[in-house]
Design a protein around this motif. Structure first.
Motif, mmCIF file in Angstrom:
data_model
loop_
_atom_site.group_PDB
_atom_site.id
_atom_site.type_symbol
_atom_site.label_atom_id
_atom_site.label_comp_id
_atom_site.label_asym_id
_atom_site.label_seq_id
_atom_site.Cartn_x
_atom_site.Cartn_y
_atom_site.Cartn_z
ATOM 1 N N GLY A 547 0.792 -1.227 0.000
ATOM 2 C CA GLY A 547 0.000 0.000 0.000
ATOM 3 C C GLY A 547 0.821 1.273 0.000
ATOM 4 O O GLY A 547 0.277 2.373 0.135
ATOM 5 N N ASP A 548 2.133 1.163 -0.159
ATOM 6 C CA ASP A 548 3.009 2.334 -0.134
ATOM 7 C C ASP A 548 2.843 3.122 -1.430
ATOM 8 O O ASP A 548 3.176 2.641 -2.518
ATOM 9 N N ASP A 549 2.317 4.349 -1.329
ATOM 10 C CA ASP A 549 2.098 5.190 -2.506
ATOM 11 C C ASP A 549 3.169 6.254 -2.672
ATOM 12 O O ASP A 549 3.028 7.166 -3.482
ATOM 13 N N GLY A 550 4.239 6.136 -1.903
ATOM 14 C CA GLY A 550 5.319 7.112 -1.982
ATOM 15 C C GLY A 550 5.270 8.165 -0.908
ATOM 16 O O GLY A 550 6.229 8.903 -0.723
ATOM 17 N N THR A 551 4.150 8.253 -0.194
ATOM 18 C CA THR A 551 4.053 9.206 0.907
ATOM 19 C C THR A 551 5.033 8.807 2.003
ATOM 20 O O THR A 551 5.153 7.635 2.348
ATOM 21 N N GLU A 552 5.724 9.792 2.531
ATOM 22 C CA GLU A 552 6.704 9.520 3.586
ATOM 23 C C GLU A 552 6.257 10.206 4.878
ATOM 24 O O GLU A 552 5.844 11.355 4.842
ATOM 25 N N PRO A 553 6.367 9.527 6.036
ATOM 26 C CA PRO A 553 6.780 8.125 6.204
ATOM 27 C C PRO A 553 5.665 7.161 5.831
ATOM 28 O O PRO A 553 4.493 7.537 5.794
ATOM 29 N N SER A 554 6.062 5.896 5.555
ATOM 30 C CA SER A 554 5.086 4.885 5.174
ATOM 31 C C SER A 554 5.415 3.578 5.880
ATOM 32 O O SER A 554 6.575 3.197 5.985
ATOM 33 N N SER A 555 4.387 2.906 6.373
ATOM 34 C CA SER A 555 4.585 1.645 7.066
ATOM 35 C C SER A 555 3.326 0.811 6.951
ATOM 36 O O SER A 555 2.220 1.349 6.972
ATOM 37 N N PRO A 556 3.466 -0.521 6.819
ATOM 38 C CA PRO A 556 2.271 -1.368 6.791
ATOM 39 C C PRO A 556 1.545 -1.314 8.125
ATOM 40 O O PRO A 556 2.126 -0.893 9.138
ATOM 41 N N PRO A 557 0.286 -1.727 8.168
ATOM 42 C CA PRO A 557 -0.472 -1.678 9.435
ATOM 43 C C PRO A 557 0.227 -2.401 10.574
ATOM 44 O O PRO A 557 0.122 -1.983 11.729
ATOM 45 N N SER A 558 0.960 -3.474 10.261
ATOM 46 C CA SER A 558 1.662 -4.224 11.304
ATOM 47 C C SER A 558 2.917 -3.507 11.775
ATOM 48 O O SER A 558 3.512 -3.885 12.779
ATOM 49 N N ASN A 559 3.358 -2.493 11.025
ATOM 50 C CA ASN A 559 4.538 -1.665 11.332
ATOM 51 C C ASN A 559 5.861 -2.389 11.113
ATOM 52 O O ASN A 559 6.919 -1.816 11.319
ATOM 53 N N ASN A 560 5.829 -3.663 10.666
ATOM 54 C CA ASN A 560 7.097 -4.354 10.421
ATOM 55 C C ASN A 560 7.416 -4.319 8.926
ATOM 56 O O ASN A 560 7.292 -5.292 8.201
ATOM 57 N N TRP A 561 7.849 -3.146 8.481
ATOM 58 C CA TRP A 561 8.151 -2.921 7.072
ATOM 59 C C TRP A 561 9.283 -3.821 6.585
ATOM 60 O O TRP A 561 9.449 -4.025 5.386
ATOM 61 N N TRP A 562 10.075 -4.366 7.505
ATOM 62 C CA TRP A 562 11.199 -5.212 7.126
ATOM 63 C C TRP A 562 10.756 -6.565 6.577
ATOM 64 O O TRP A 562 11.566 -7.329 6.098
ATOM 65 N N SER A 563 9.463 -6.848 6.640
ATOM 66 C CA SER A 563 8.972 -8.140 6.163
ATOM 67 C C SER A 563 8.119 -8.044 4.905
ATOM 68 O O SER A 563 7.743 -9.077 4.347
ATOM 69 N N TYR A 564 7.787 -6.826 4.431
ATOM 70 C CA TYR A 564 6.840 -6.694 3.325
ATOM 71 C C TYR A 564 7.326 -5.752 2.221
ATOM 72 O O TYR A 564 6.553 -5.348 1.369
ATOM 73 N N SER A 565 8.592 -5.388 2.215
ATOM 74 C CA SER A 565 9.099 -4.463 1.196
ATOM 75 C C SER A 565 9.205 -5.150 -0.161
ATOM 76 O O SER A 565 9.131 -6.389 -0.255
ATOM 77 N N ASP A 566 9.390 -4.348 -1.213
ATOM 78 C CA ASP A 566 9.489 -4.873 -2.579
ATOM 79 C C ASP A 566 10.871 -5.476 -2.847
ATOM 80 O O ASP A 566 11.522 -5.177 -3.854
ATOM 81 N N ILE A 567 11.323 -6.288 -1.928
ATOM 82 C CA ILE A 567 12.591 -7.012 -2.061
ATOM 83 C C ILE A 567 12.294 -8.482 -1.794
ATOM 84 O O ILE A 567 11.664 -8.820 -0.789
ATOM 85 N N VAL A 568 12.741 -9.329 -2.675
ATOM 86 C CA VAL A 568 12.482 -10.763 -2.550
ATOM 87 C C VAL A 568 13.803 -11.511 -2.675
ATOM 88 O O VAL A 568 14.607 -11.212 -3.560
ATOM 89 N N VAL A 569 14.009 -12.478 -1.796
ATOM 90 C CA VAL A 569 15.195 -13.335 -1.859
ATOM 91 C C VAL A 569 14.740 -14.760 -2.151
ATOM 92 O O VAL A 569 13.821 -15.272 -1.505
ATOM 93 N N ARG A 570 15.384 -15.383 -3.141
ATOM 94 C CA ARG A 570 15.025 -16.742 -3.552
ATOM 95 C C ARG A 570 16.272 -17.617 -3.566
ATOM 96 O O ARG A 570 17.368 -17.147 -3.890
ATOM 97 N N ILE A 571 16.091 -18.888 -3.248
ATOM 98 C CA ILE A 571 17.244 -19.787 -3.226
ATOM 99 C C ILE A 571 17.586 -20.298 -4.629
ATOM 100 O O ILE A 571 18.658 -20.864 -4.841
ATOM 101 N N THR A 572 16.670 -20.099 -5.592
ATOM 102 C CA THR A 572 16.958 -20.386 -7.004
ATOM 103 C C THR A 572 16.492 -19.196 -7.834
ATOM 104 O O THR A 572 15.646 -18.409 -7.406
#
Length: 918
Positions: A547-572
């Protein structure tokens, strides 16, 4: 001038001719042009400029002078003889680094085609095969390679002559003879006499007097847009001269006293404001308005009542104005009832109108005039010729100052939004003797300064001023933005104006939570407007959550932005991109290459150029991160993944791209924690930048909450999955690090959320871990400045031993007798330093217990908050010890969230731990 060849061949085989009337003087140190002018006067030389017939410095910004290089020409227009050249060289010998010739294309003798092939630089072709032979020639001819220049030239080496008085590069090229084949195609470094700017310069007669347009970068902005006639600017003021040859109208407007046509002048002020916003562009007439191809809607006050103001705003809104310029305002007690006007401001805002309002000219730092203090308008302050706020002592000499108050209006803190030029502004005037300019003479009624030399016709004046003059600059800017991109909302227009403002002046800029569009200060707001940057603006971002539209500051409702950012790590390398599911986006496997995908979005109105993505992995759960260290260092605690695709030439407005990186098998082992029994996980930190993301370029990155506050920065925590046996109770310790060496605060809050853990699990927060699980982290640290300031009680020892380097004898008294203590070389005294015991100030959601001398907090509720004191710069190892009951559900993972908040209770970082039942 015998030192320079009469003709040269360029790299394109074009012949150019020596200009015997001009030189480029390169001084050893920075030298003001005024000083150069004085110095060279006796040598029959003058500094190059482009003055018009009236002596005005027209287009002064285009001459390519630098701090040390100044272009000059003969004062009498004659050629420089060899003798005169020697005199120049000898007279300026102590100040000059070198003298360069000026060449001109044979078939084009205009100013734009003049340039200097620098006399002290040659470029030769890079060749690994011939490098040794090239180096021999370089030494023979006393050349020095400049590695910083060569590094960024893919095919050439950059060489500088040590002393061009012995030989210059033109003579050197002739002297090389057979060696030239070893050096390849020798080239010069060429400096043009004119800056090669693609800036649009209008032909309006008074353009040379419009310093204000140059200061806000209008010529470059006009390369992008000069406005369109479908965008209408309402000048809500004293009406406008409807027959003025330099003003174009969408309609005749209205008189707010009679509520009938027309918007003809009821005073001089409105016509002057209209010219700055939208005087017709490039029509060989008068001045150029900032949005000179937009149209004006003239709305004339008659009695300057509050009802007239409300009617004027509503009239403009109803009749199609997209921007309203209001160069007026009142104070409390001046009779206006704001409750009459506020609904019409709200209505205009709801109907997507941009409103620009002056703050006032009383030099007041407490409050601004209304409606400039209303939160839905852009409050415009004023800047002087020195790019500082206009004050009583500004260099323009006018004895007034622009207001810069901060107010709370309707529960919202407001203040100066941006500033714009507000002194000595050339603009339109009511024609003839009825305006400010009485056919050529004017005593400025606002400034205590008399300005002679006004245009004789009386149709224009050269010294309009006040925040009244600043406001139509911003209105014209808004009109340009809406001309360029009609889809922009009024909110987006305001955001762009504020985010792209130039951070000029002597007052420092800083973040302020009441003002979300970047750094600002009370006097200048977000800064002085920059029209080019606004029209060129891109806003690249990495979303913190869906839901981040670029407005700063921005955080998901759970406030743990470290788990839902547009970064993905894959083992393959499977191209699966599902950032909303931590189970598919954060796991790393040892012993193989892992892959990182990051989605970069251009949230700005213009195409983003030269986009670069960068990553670091910090090898511990540091609950707070600090820029730039944690994002830019490369060391054992800051691992850089290998880029596969990390740069993009362009990203279209509204589009996204995926950058890719890899984490090698060796790098996973560098992150030591993955091989220890106590599970913990590193953090992946990402940054994206772009040449025309001006908001991020001027950001304050000096304190916490960066992931929340700056949409160019994002975080994804990586996980090692802890596998639990379903049949038996299991105890695990999940470790993390709190604090940061750059955090100088004495207070922090640790928060543990256990709401997604099984109800029967027992959880304890351990505050006094020894840190062994983090072998690469030095916890024996203290704040040196803090210790040196006398706070030795808080000192954590780095050394715990006093060692005698030589045999030492100490005379002392033992009881009743004197004696001598002999300490042999290498003897030592061991000390037991008091370790830091970060004091607990408050616990919510748990109970403190002591076990084997160490403090544990039994977490009894879904959320635990611990307020603690620590040393400045201290980092602390902690863990959550979890005992799982038997018979756990295999169908879902369990998770635990830990976060850190600063002294203002703002979340600055955190991490999650995932547990899976086998």
């Amino acid at each position: 001038m015998k030192n320079f060849p009469k003709t040269l061949r360029t790299s394109s085989n074009r012949e150019v001719l020596l200009d015997n009337k001009r030189l480029l003087l390169a001084f050893r140190k920075s030298t003001p042009i005024e000083e150069v002018s004085s110095t060279i006067k006796e040598l029959n030389l003058v500094v190059e400029d482009l003055k018009d017939k009236r002596g005005k410095n027209k287009h002064w910004y285009q001459i390519n002078h630098t701090a040390t290089r100044i272009w000059v020409k003969t004062a009498d227009g004659n050629d420089i003889t060899d003798h005169e050249y020697e005199v120049i060289q000898n007279k300026l010998k102590s100040k000059l680094d070198w003298i360069g010739p000026v060449y001109n294309a044979r078939q084009n003798e205009g100013t734009e085609s003049k340039f200097c092939p620098l006399p002290n630089v040659i470029l030769i072709e890079k060749s690994e095969r011939l490098k040794k032979r090239q180096d021999e020639i370089i030494r023979q001819f006393k050349l020095n390679e400049v590695p910083e220049k060569s590094k960024y030239l893919s095919k050439h080496r950059y060489l500088a002559l040590q002393d061009i008085r012995e030989i210059n590069v033109y003579q050197l090229r002739e002297s090389l003879g057979n060696s030239a084949s070893i050096l390849g195609n020798i080239r010069f470094e060429n400096m043009p006499m004119m800056k090669p700017l693609a800036a649009t310069t209008p032909n309006d007669a008074l353009w040379a007097d419009q310093w204000n347009m140059t200061q806000i970068n209008a010529p470059d902005a006009w390369d992008i847009s000069t406005g369109v006639n479908t965008v209408v600017i309402c000048i809500l003021d004293e009406g406008c001269d409807l027959t003025h040859p330099d003003l174009a109208y969408s309609e005749d407007g209205i008189n707010l006293g009679t509520m009938l046509p027309t918007g003809a002048p009821t005073g001089e002020h409105g016509t002057a404001c209209a010219g700055i916003a939208a005087a017709t562009f490039n029509n060989n007439e008068g001045v150029a308005g900032l949005a000179g191809n937009c149209l004006i809607m003239p709305v004339a006050f008659n009695g300057w009542t509050d009802v007239e103001c409300a009617n004027g705003i509503n009239y403009a809104t109803t009749n199609g104005a997209l921007v309203i310029s209001m160069s007026f305002g009142v104070y409390d007690g001046w009779g206006w009832d704001y409750s009459i006007i506020d609904p019409e401001i709200q209505n205009a805002f709801d109907n997507d109108v941009v409103m620009c309002v002056a703050t006032g000219n009383e030099d007041d730092g407490t409050t601004n005039r209304y409606p400039g203090r209303h939160p839905l308008v852009i409050a415009v302050g004023g800047s002087s010729t020195d790019d500082n706020r206009k004050t009583l002592t500004s260099p323009d000499g006018e004895c007034w100052g622009a207001n810069f108050g901060e107010d709370v209006y309707g529960g919202v803190t407001t203040g100066v939004s941006v500033v714009a030029p507000c002194v000595v502004c050339a603009t339109t005037d009511i024609q003839g003797a009825d305006g400010y300019n009485n056919n050529g003479t004017i005593a400025d009624p606002w400034s205590c300064v008399s300005y002679p030399g006004q245009p004789a016709s009386g149709n224009y004046l050269l010294n309009f001023n006040g925040t009244s003059a600043a406001t139509p600059h911003v209105a014209g800017f808004a009109a340009l933005l809406r001309s360029q991109n009609p889809a922009l909302t009024n909110i987006q227009v305001r955001n762009i104006i504020e985010k792209t403002a130039a951070k000029v002046g002597t007052i420092a800029y800083a973040d302020n939570l009441d003002f979300p569009n970047g750094t600002r200060n009370q006097e200048m707001g977000y800064g002085r407007i920059d029209a080019f940057r606004g029209l060129d603006f891109a806003d690249v971002m990495i979303k913190d959550w869906s839901g981040d539209d670029g407005t700063e500051p921005s955080s998901p409702p759970s406030n743990n932005w470290w788990s839902y950012s547009d970064i993905v790590v894959r083992i393959t390398d499977d191209n699966v991109f599902n950032p909303d599911d931590p189970a598919q986006s954060k796991h790393v496997e040892r012993g193989q290459t892992n892959y990182i995908y990051v989605r970069v979005t251009n949230n700005g109105p213009q195409e983003a150029r030269n986009v670069v993505v960068d990553f670091r992995i910090t090898p511990y759960v540091g609950l707070q991160f600090v820029y730039p260290d944690d994002w830019s260092l490369e060391d054992s605690m800051h691992v850089k993944p290998t880029p596969v695709t990390d740069t993009f030439t362009t990203i279209a407005s509204g589009s996204s791209v995926i950058a890719k990186f890899t984490i090698s098998s060796a790098q996973t082992e560098t992150l030591h924690g993955w091989q220890y029994a106590n599970p913990w996980h590193p953090c992946l930190l990402a940054k994206v930048s772009s040449d025309n993301d001006y908001a991020f370029a001027s950001s304050d990155l000096s304190f916490g909450n960066l992931v929340l506050r700056k949409n160019n920065i994002a975080q994804r925590n990586l996980s090692v999955i802890d596998v639990l046996a379903s049949a038996a109770a299991t105890t695990l310790s999940s470790s993390f690090v709190a604090g940061n060496k750059a955090n100088k605060e004495r207070k922090m809050f640790i928060e543990v959320d256990r709401s997604k853990m099984p109800s029967g699990a027992k959880l304890y927060l351990s505050l006094d871990d020894d840190g062994d699980v983090f072998p690469m982290v030095n916890f024996k640290n203290y704040d040196e400045d803090h210790f040196n300031n006398g706070n030795s009680d808080d000192w954590k020892c780095d050394d715990d031993k006093l060692i005698f380097l030589n045999r030492t004898r100490v005379k002392t008294r033992f009881g009743c007798c004197d004696g001598v203590l002999t300490l042999e070389k290498g003897s030592s005294i061991d000390f037991k330093c008091r370790d830091s015991k970060h004091a607990i100030k408050n616990i919510q959601g748990g109970n403190l217990i002591i076990e084997n001398g160490k403090r544990l907090i039994d977490i009894t509720r879904n959320k635990l908050v611990v307020e603690m004191e620590k040393l400045p710069g201290e980092i602390l190892p902690m863990s959550v010890k979890v005992t799982f009951p038997s018979g756990l559900d295999k169908s879902k993972p369990y998770s635990l969230s830990v976060s850190q908040r600063d002294s203002n209770k703002k979340t600055v970082g955190g991490g999650d731990f995932v547990y899976v039942v086998n």
